[in-house]
Motif scaffolding. Structure first.
Motif, PDB file in Angstrom:
ATOM      1  N   GLY A 122       0.817  -1.197   0.000  1.00 51.09           N
ATOM      2  CA  GLY A 122       0.000   0.000   0.000  1.00 51.09           C
ATOM      3  C   GLY A 122       0.856   1.254   0.000  1.00 51.09           C
ATOM      4  N   THR A 123       0.214   2.406   0.087  1.00 46.41           N
ATOM      5  CA  THR A 123       0.913   3.680   0.046  1.00 46.41           C
ATOM      6  C   THR A 123       1.514   4.002   1.412  1.00 46.41           C
ATOM      7  OG1 THR A 123      -0.572   4.514  -1.657  1.00 46.41           O
ATOM      8  CG2 THR A 123       0.662   6.135  -0.412  1.00 46.41           C
ATOM      9  N   GLN A 124       2.851   4.073   1.483  1.00 47.84           N
ATOM     10  CA  GLN A 124       3.521   4.347   2.760  1.00 47.84           C
ATOM     11  C   GLN A 124       4.644   5.365   2.611  1.00 47.84           C
ATOM     12  OE1 GLN A 124       3.867   1.279   5.727  1.00 47.84           O
ATOM     13  NE2 GLN A 124       3.140  -0.297   4.305  1.00 47.84           N
ATOM     14  N   GLY A 125       4.601   6.172   1.541  1.00 49.16           N
ATOM     15  CA  GLY A 125       5.551   7.259   1.384  1.00 49.16           C
ATOM     16  C   GLY A 125       6.984   6.784   1.303  1.00 49.16           C
ATOM     17  N   ASP A 126       7.869   7.437   2.076  1.00 47.18           N
ATOM     18  CA  ASP A 126       9.293   7.108   2.021  1.00 47.18           C
ATOM     19  C   ASP A 126       9.730   6.218   3.190  1.00 47.18           C
ATOM     20  OD1 ASP A 126       9.098   8.919   4.061  1.00 47.18           O
ATOM     21  OD2 ASP A 126      10.580  10.340   3.258  1.00 47.18           O
ATOM     22  N   SER A 200      10.453   2.235  -6.501  1.00 44.36           N
ATOM     23  CA  SER A 200      11.234   1.022  -6.259  1.00 44.36           C
ATOM     24  C   SER A 200      11.228   0.197  -7.541  1.00 44.36           C
ATOM     25  CB  SER A 200      10.624   0.229  -5.099  1.00 44.36           C
ATOM     26  OG  SER A 200      10.688   0.986  -3.914  1.00 44.36           O
ATOM     27  N   TRP A 201      12.381  -0.017  -8.085  1.00 42.36           N
ATOM     28  CA  TRP A 201      12.524  -0.586  -9.424  1.00 42.36           C
ATOM     29  C   TRP A 201      13.488  -1.768  -9.377  1.00 42.36           C
ATOM     30  CZ3 TRP A 201      17.430  -0.846 -11.443  1.00 42.36           C
ATOM     31  CH2 TRP A 201      18.409  -0.129 -10.723  1.00 42.36           C
ATOM     32  N   ILE A 202      13.542  -2.510 -10.489  1.00 41.27           N
ATOM     33  CA  ILE A 202      14.521  -3.577 -10.651  1.00 41.27           C
ATOM     34  C   ILE A 202      14.758  -3.758 -12.144  1.00 41.27           C
ATOM     35  CG2 ILE A 202      12.760  -5.409 -10.664  1.00 41.27           C
ATOM     36  CD1 ILE A 202      14.803  -7.215  -9.209  1.00 41.27           C
ATOM     37  N   SER A 203      15.996  -4.020 -12.539  1.00 40.98           N
ATOM     38  CA  SER A 203      16.250  -4.296 -13.954  1.00 40.98           C
ATOM     39  C   SER A 203      15.648  -5.652 -14.296  1.00 40.98           C
ATOM     40  CB  SER A 203      17.753  -4.309 -14.259  1.00 40.98           C
ATOM     41  OG  SER A 203      18.370  -5.488 -13.773  1.00 40.98           O
ATOM     42  N   ARG A 204      15.251  -5.821 -15.560  1.00 41.33           N
ATOM     43  CA  ARG A 204      14.687  -7.111 -15.954  1.00 41.33           C
ATOM     44  C   ARG A 204      15.707  -8.234 -15.777  1.00 41.33           C
ATOM     45  NH1 ARG A 204      12.172  -8.309 -21.883  1.00 41.33           N
ATOM     46  NH2 ARG A 204      14.376  -8.219 -22.427  1.00 41.33           N
ATOM     47  N   ALA A 205      16.975  -7.943 -16.063  1.00 44.86           N
ATOM     48  CA  ALA A 205      18.015  -8.964 -15.896  1.00 44.86           C
ATOM     49  C   ALA A 205      18.121  -9.404 -14.445  1.00 44.86           C
ATOM     50  CB  ALA A 205      19.355  -8.443 -16.395  1.00 44.86           C
ATOM     51  N   PRO A 251      16.344   2.404  -4.484  1.00 46.79           N
ATOM     52  CA  PRO A 251      15.161   3.099  -4.997  1.00 46.79           C
ATOM     53  C   PRO A 251      15.477   4.574  -5.233  1.00 46.79           C
ATOM     54  CG  PRO A 251      14.931   2.621  -2.655  1.00 46.79           C
ATOM     55  CD  PRO A 251      16.163   1.912  -3.109  1.00 46.79           C
ATOM     56  N   VAL A 252      14.728   5.197  -6.143  1.00 48.03           N
ATOM     57  CA  VAL A 252      14.998   6.595  -6.496  1.00 48.03           C
ATOM     58  C   VAL A 252      13.701   7.406  -6.443  1.00 48.03           C
ATOM     59  CG1 VAL A 252      16.947   6.017  -7.986  1.00 48.03           C
ATOM     60  CG2 VAL A 252      14.649   6.142  -8.968  1.00 48.03           C
ATOM     61  N   THR A 253      13.841   8.722  -6.296  1.00 46.59           N
ATOM     62  CA  THR A 253      12.663   9.582  -6.413  1.00 46.59           C
ATOM     63  C   THR A 253      12.269   9.682  -7.882  1.00 46.59           C
ATOM     64  OG1 THR A 253      13.948  11.603  -6.717  1.00 46.59           O
ATOM     65  CG2 THR A 253      13.402  10.959  -4.435  1.00 46.59           C
ATOM     66  N   LYS A 294       9.072   2.844  -0.822  1.00 51.61           N
ATOM     67  CA  LYS A 294      10.501   2.577  -0.694  1.00 51.61           C
ATOM     68  C   LYS A 294      10.671   1.130  -0.231  1.00 51.61           C
ATOM     69  CE  LYS A 294      14.756   4.495   1.279  1.00 51.61           C
ATOM     70  NZ  LYS A 294      15.322   5.540   2.161  1.00 51.61           N
ATOM     71  N   VAL A 295      10.681   0.227  -1.192  1.00 54.83           N
ATOM     72  CA  VAL A 295      10.695  -1.201  -0.900  1.00 54.83           C
ATOM     73  C   VAL A 295      12.100  -1.754  -1.129  1.00 54.83           C
ATOM     74  CG1 VAL A 295       9.676  -3.436  -1.443  1.00 54.83           C
ATOM     75  CG2 VAL A 295       8.276  -1.362  -1.546  1.00 54.83           C
TER      76      VAL A 295
END
Length: 319
Positions: A122-126, A200-205, A251-253, A294-295
């Protein structure tokens, strides 16, 4: 080893199939990958087997690992009531079909990996969120949680489950990034809202690498997999269930993401889409764009996974 994948032809399933088959060929180990599909005429690589859901109800084949990725894209269209029902059904029905297969199989899989998303929190900001963190209730959480709870029923049949909560997957060939490339290349890319929301992202590789890592780690420790740790999930039995955040450790803004993509493409990023306009255009779905999470991948890091692309620029520069 034989792996069955629902959603195998998608952005993640196809990349996973290519990578794991390449690794096993290099090691000279036997591997069969089967894609579960509703369309028996679906195009597929020659070295991939196909199975329809109707065939799944009758087959006596043995699968060592099942990967459950089927599901309509959560950000593909506005969240009307009918769209919410479609999003839920597209996840639950394939999972139910896999559970029915597992229930009647005499030789059970050694592992079910089932998709989910960081929307579960859910939504939990930073606030930093790990696998042991709690959640805030909203539609994204309910969608993910219902999907996870169905998948966890596999433990009732003695099949361990690994839930993978995936962040925004980055690769130039598809996913969210592919949708953004045209406006960025035209010089009209820009931040969303105030740009402070965390992505919060991840490369496909790394997504592919992490799933292979989870499979190989679990199979290597199969006889000792009853241990409990910080990413264990509660079930009604002693069969283990685990959760992994599939996100990069950095993670990035949204502002930093925008600037990094602009730098990568050598394009300006002066434009801004204000929050009120995003909410007007996308309605409830705008939460995916303006509310950050921010996971952190605590379980993967603790298990020893080494990220190939720990920074966003590294993920963007993949050929």
């Amino acid at each position: 080893m034989h792996i069955l994948i629902s959603g195998g032809s998608g952005f993640l399933g196809r990349a996973f199939s290519d990578e794991i088959m390449a690794r096993y060929r290099e090691r000279k180990k036997a591997l069969q990958v089967t894609w579960l599909t509703r369309d028996s005429n679906q195009a597929h690589p020659d070295d991939i087997a196909m199975m329809t859901y109707d065939e799944l109800t009758k087959t006596d084949k043995r699968f060592d690992v099942i990967i459950n990725l089927a599901g309509a894209g959560i950000a593909d269209s506005r969240w009307s009531d009918s769209r919410k029902e479609q999003l839920m059904a597209s996840r639950i029905r394939p999972t139910e079909a896999l559970l029915a297969f597992i229930a009647r199989s005499r030789s059970k899989p050694k592992l079910l990996i089932s998709g989910s998303a960081i929307g579960w929190y859910g939504t939990q900001g930073d606030k930093p969120l790990t696998e042991s963190s709690g959640f805030e209730t909203d539609f994204a959480h309910k969608l993910c949680d219902d999907w996870e709870q169905f998948a966890l029923k596999a433990t009732e049949h003695g099949v361990p489950v690994a839930i993978v909560r995936t962040g925004v997957v980055i690769h130039p060939d598809g996913g969210m990034l592919a949708k953004l490339l045209t406006p960025f290349k035209m010089g009209v890319g820009g931040q969303l809202g105030d740009g402070k929301q965390i992505m919060s992202w991840i490369s496909r590789a790394d997504w592919v690498g992490a799933v292979i890592f989870i499979i190989e780690q679990h199979l290597a420790d199969y006889n000792n997999s009853q241990t409990t740790n910080d990413n264990s999930l509660k079930t009604t039995n002693d069969t283990p269930a685990m959760v992994y955040n599939l996100t990069a450790p950095t993670p990035v803004t949204n502002h930093a993401f925008t600037k990094t993509v602009g730098t990568w493409l050598h394009r300006p990023t002066f434009f801004t889409l204000p929050e009120f306009l995003l909410k007007l255009i996308f309605g409830e779905m705008s939460t995916l764009l303006v509310d950050g999470q921010k996971v952190l991948p605590q379980a993967l890091l603790a298990a020893g996974y080494e990220f190939r692309h720990p920074t966003l620029m590294q993920a963007l520069e993949v050929k």
